[in-house]
Enzyme design. Sequence first.
Site: not given
Ligand SMILES: *Cc1c(COP(=O)(O)O)cnc(C)c1O
Length: 427
Positions: A19, A147, A248, A277
Amino acid sequence: MNNAEELRKLDRDAIWHPYSAMHSDAPVYHVVAADGVRLKLANGQVLIDGMASWWSVIHGYNHPAMNQAIERQLQDMAHVMFGGLTHTPAMALTKALLAITPAPLSAVFFSDSGSVAVEVAMKMAIQYCAAKGEPERQRFISLRSAYHGDTFAAMSVCGPVTGMHSLFADVLPEQVFVAQPQCRFGEPCTRRDIVPLANALAEQGKACAALIMEPIVQGAGGMWFYSADYLQQARQLCDEHDVLLILDEIATGFGRTGKLFACEHANVAPDIMCVGKALTGGYLSLAATLTTENIHTTIDSGDPGVFMHGPTFMANPLACSAAVTSIRLLLESDWQANINRIASALEAGLMPCRRLSQVHGVRVLGSIGVVELNEAVDMQTIVPKFVAAGVWVRPFGKLVYVMPPYIMAREDLDILTSAMVSVIADI
Ligand SMILES: *Cc1c(COP(=O)(O)O)cnc(C)c1O
């Protein structure tokens, strides 16, 4: 090309950062090494890392056991395609993941980033519905301020206002958005809180394959901690409307919130779960989408009888070995005590922020500390102030937040929080 000035110019002129704009005057710091909780800059300065490289470096940098696992795997093979071939690191990681994730999850699809894990989850949900004779279920319900990543399907379920993607609105599939839960973590979820979701399911549930949520913590969309009770009621509503629940856990997974997975706060199991992550302890890019036996057998029984996805670097052996070792280190450590210890230090250290007129509120959950300001910060000036104070903190908008590596000692946590207090007081 070893002169720091020259390299800095190259970076400014030719490399995009997340970004960001090219030729920007926004500060970018050159890191030459990292060890434990410290980043070493090219100018010799050392910073205490409050960000754990965006939630991921839970055991710290340059960890001997992590390094060794990757070095050992490198002797066997760095990579091999996953189509028609398999390997021990992927099998060991599958076993480790299935042992710690909610019981109904019994199958794993590996991919290379969180966003792709979300794409995969959404494709699974649609393929499942089609296979059971409901091909009209193509849409997703999501929460405002959510997100879920930067690729197209993931973008479509990011909160439309906070999601940073409004430019693409016309090409994104239109999803069903529900108000962000206002009931905070630790509070009950009232009828008023859940009504928007209940209504969305009642009105549009039949066109929807799944509800997708970040459990308990909305991350990049606002660092918001909501009621476990809300998540529990969301699960019930999904069941009533025959809509799948995708959780997620990419940011929250692997202990960050004080449970191994945030859904445990609500005693809820998803139909599909995404992790990423911290999966590899921040060593390599790897993500996974897990699902239930019912979903994968239904997909297999439908047309075309296979799940339609397959990344080139699927289940990279180096990344899988890192993940196996990271999970082992986590489970062998007293991680829960560690998270509680960090939570207390963040609570105590950030307490003085509560009295500052610049501050709207302070919240801590597990090893996540958030100071919400009244106004958005000026990144150009605030980041250099943190660096001058010897810490790495990268705010966004009105949010100054940290999620340190789990190994951070009390003295370092105190330096980190003192820096946050003094930099914020000085705005
Ligand atoms: C960081 C994140 C993503 C995306 O993961 P990337 O490895 O950056 O593509 C998706 N969902 C959540 C909740 C996140 O924190």
